[in-house]
Design a protein around this motif. Structure first.
Motif, PDB file in Angstrom:
ATOM      1  N   LEU A  64     -18.839  38.892 -24.698  1.00  0.00           N
ATOM      2  CA  LEU A  64     -20.021  39.061 -23.534  1.00  0.00           C
ATOM      3  C   LEU A  64     -20.990  39.668 -23.937  1.00  0.00           C
ATOM      4  CD1 LEU A  64     -19.423  39.250 -19.997  1.00  0.00           C
ATOM      5  CD2 LEU A  64     -20.995  40.459 -21.051  1.00  0.00           C
ATOM      6  N   ASP A  77     -24.312  41.473 -22.670  1.00  0.00           N
ATOM      7  CA  ASP A  77     -24.918  41.470 -21.062  1.00  0.00           C
ATOM      8  C   ASP A  77     -26.234  41.437 -21.068  1.00  0.00           C
ATOM      9  OD1 ASP A  77     -25.045  42.547 -18.641  1.00  0.00           O
ATOM     10  OD2 ASP A  77     -24.058  44.278 -18.957  1.00  0.00           O
ATOM     11  N   CYS A 115     -25.098  31.317 -12.522  1.00  0.00           N
ATOM     12  CA  CYS A 115     -24.358  32.226 -12.240  1.00  0.00           C
ATOM     13  C   CYS A 115     -23.559  32.233 -10.902  1.00  0.00           C
ATOM     14  CB  CYS A 115     -25.332  33.713 -12.078  1.00  0.00           C
ATOM     15  SG  CYS A 115     -25.861  34.407 -13.704  1.00  0.00           S
ATOM     16  N   SER A 163     -23.471  41.740 -12.624  1.00  0.00           N
ATOM     17  CA  SER A 163     -22.579  41.787 -13.833  1.00  0.00           C
ATOM     18  C   SER A 163     -21.019  41.571 -13.613  1.00  0.00           C
ATOM     19  CB  SER A 163     -22.586  43.074 -14.501  1.00  0.00           C
ATOM     20  OG  SER A 163     -24.024  43.371 -15.264  1.00  0.00           O
ATOM     21  N   GLY A 199     -20.334  38.175 -12.343  1.00  0.00           N
ATOM     22  CA  GLY A 199     -20.588  37.079 -13.846  1.00  0.00           C
ATOM     23  C   GLY A 199     -19.362  37.164 -14.467  1.00  0.00           C
ATOM     24  N   ARG A 200     -18.860  38.550 -15.020  1.00  0.00           N
ATOM     25  CA  ARG A 200     -17.790  38.443 -15.852  1.00  0.00           C
ATOM     26  C   ARG A 200     -16.618  37.880 -15.190  1.00  0.00           C
ATOM     27  NH1 ARG A 200     -21.016  42.901 -16.854  1.00  0.00           N
ATOM     28  NH2 ARG A 200     -20.837  43.982 -18.883  1.00  0.00           N
ATOM     29  N   ASP A 255     -23.327  37.284 -18.997  1.00  0.00           N
ATOM     30  CA  ASP A 255     -23.152  37.235 -17.592  1.00  0.00           C
ATOM     31  C   ASP A 255     -24.051  36.952 -16.649  1.00  0.00           C
ATOM     32  OD1 ASP A 255     -24.271  39.704 -18.453  1.00  0.00           O
ATOM     33  OD2 ASP A 255     -22.975  41.072 -17.260  1.00  0.00           O
TER      34      ASP A 255
END
Length: 415
Positions: free
Chosen positions: A11, A13, A45, A51, A54-55, A258
């Motif tokens: 990932l 960021d 998204c 964050s 998204g992750r 993300d």
């Protein structure tokens, strides 16, 4: 069951789809992987585009209202607090892989439960993120410490710090240099594991600093260009390490972001605009605790004075949905707490973060990209996909059996 392959999921960021498309010349390694594998040009998204939601969508295949992480901070019925892996309501790719008997390593990837891994290193930024929360006192210390302790290293010394080393916020340059060093060490640890005598089947990792630097220095600033180019270089170094070790054909590399990023010119200071109201900023999204419909209407009226718009609460899990109202700031605005030097107590002003995310749902600037590269991956471009499509792509690469918990198949093919 599909043919099994090992997988490294990275990932990055805050690298937006727009940035990857318009600045490809600055990203030679990622561009090379995209040209040789499957590129998803735009991946949407979850709401909000921050964050931890998204992750979590990427590693569960679920939207926020189903996996439970509807913000970097979630409401526990009393306060907002930092979201943790044990708050995730759906099985992650780490759990699915381990249930199937695969060896799983998490090297600095947030929202992965240590109990779902064989090898675990905490995100280097996690302790400071937790301790920086204004509601840190409501956290269970045992739950926090469990997330910070490495496990399963088998003699491999942990070298990644889990704090900023006591560097003050008024020394951001030093913080950022330390962050870049931590990102670099994380990727070296990933390469060491993948090239070891007993390589994991799944490695989950992340490169953190591009998001932080864009917040402070701005979207497409020279410093931000440098941080994103550094992320590209770290992926390139990993690729070269795998190639030199003769392991490149064993692994598929999946890279994604993300959320995106967008310039911010004005902050709406929530403590002044909504005095006495319990709320939590998620970039350009604001979560407000409301008592009833009349209270929500009152909050909506106040925020409309600043151009903010009520966007509902469909993304919030059912258990707390009735308590939360969500709002989107107008273009190039975000929500923040007021700075200490705001002597005039103005409800708007210069933002601390001059680039951010969590924009109005559907805003293209919050879109991110995804790349899949390696043995058996087709060479193609997919125009668009949902955030939830990333997870079934990972299960397909690992050859995991279809699980009824996974829902529908992914919206694009990588084979």
């Amino acid at each position: 069951m599909q043919q099994k392959r090992k997988l490294i999921a990275i990932l990055i960021d805050g690298m937006s789809a727009d940035y990857f498309e318009t600045q490809a010349q600055r990203l030679p390694y990622l561009s090379g992987l995209a040209q040789s594998g499957t590129l998803v040009r735009r991946m949407s998204c979850p709401v909000p585009g921050t964050s931890l939601p998204g992750r979590t969508s990427m590693i569960t295949g679920k939207p926020s209202q189903e996996h439970g992480i509807f913000g970097n901070y979630i409401f526990d019925g009393t306060n907002f607090r930092v979201a943790r892996p044990d708050d995730v309501l759906a099985p992650t790719i780490a759990r699915r892989a381990r249930e199937a008997g695969l060896k799983v390593a998490c090297i600095g990837h947030a929202m992965v439960d240590p109990d779902d891994t064989d090898i675990y290193e905490a995100p280097w930024w996690l302790r400071d993120f937790i301790e920086g929360s204004r509601f840190v006192k409501v956290l269970n210390p045992g739950s926090v410490s469990r997330l910070l302790v490495p496990r399963g290293r088998d003699g491999h010394n942990a070298t990644i710090p889990v704090s900023n080393g006591g560097i003050a916020e008024d020394e951001p340059g030093l913080q950022h240099l330390l962050g870049i060093a931590c990102d670099q060490q994380i990727m070296r640890d990933v390469a060491d594991l993948a090239c070891s005598d007993t390589p994991p089947d799944l490695i989950l990792t992340e490169i953190e600093m591009p998001d932080v630097i864009q917040h402070y220095f701005g979207y497409e600033s020279e410093v931000s260009h440098w941080s994103l180019a550094m992320a590209d270089l770290l992926v390139g170094e990993l690729h070269q390490r795998l190639e030199r070790a003769g392991r490149l054909d064993e692994y598929v590399i999946a890279v994604a972001s993300d959320h995106g990023h967008s310039p911010i010119e004005t902050a709406i200071f929530t403590d002044i605009a909504l005095p006495g109201v319990l709320c939590q900023s998620e970039g350009a999204t604001l979560h407000v605790v409301v008592q009833n419909e009349a209270h929500r209407d009152e909050i909506t009226s106040r925020l409309e004075e600043f151009g903010a718009e009520y966007i509902g609460n469909d993304h919030v899990p059912a258990g707390v949905r009735s308590s939360i109202a969500a709002y989107a700031a107008p273009h190039r605005h975000s929500f923040e707490s007021s700075p200490s030097n705001n002597d005039g107590r103005s409800p708007i002003g210069r933002p601390r973060y001059i680039s951010s995310h969590g924009l109005r749902p559907g805003t293209p600037a919050d879109d991110r990209f995804a790349i899949f590269y390696g043995a058996g991956i087709s060479q193609r471009t997919v125009e668009s996909a949902a955030a939830e499509d990333f997870y079934p792509a990972l299960t397909s690469i690992l050859g995991l059996p279809v699980d009824k918990r996974d829902g529908e198949a992914m919206g694009f093919s990588i084979l």
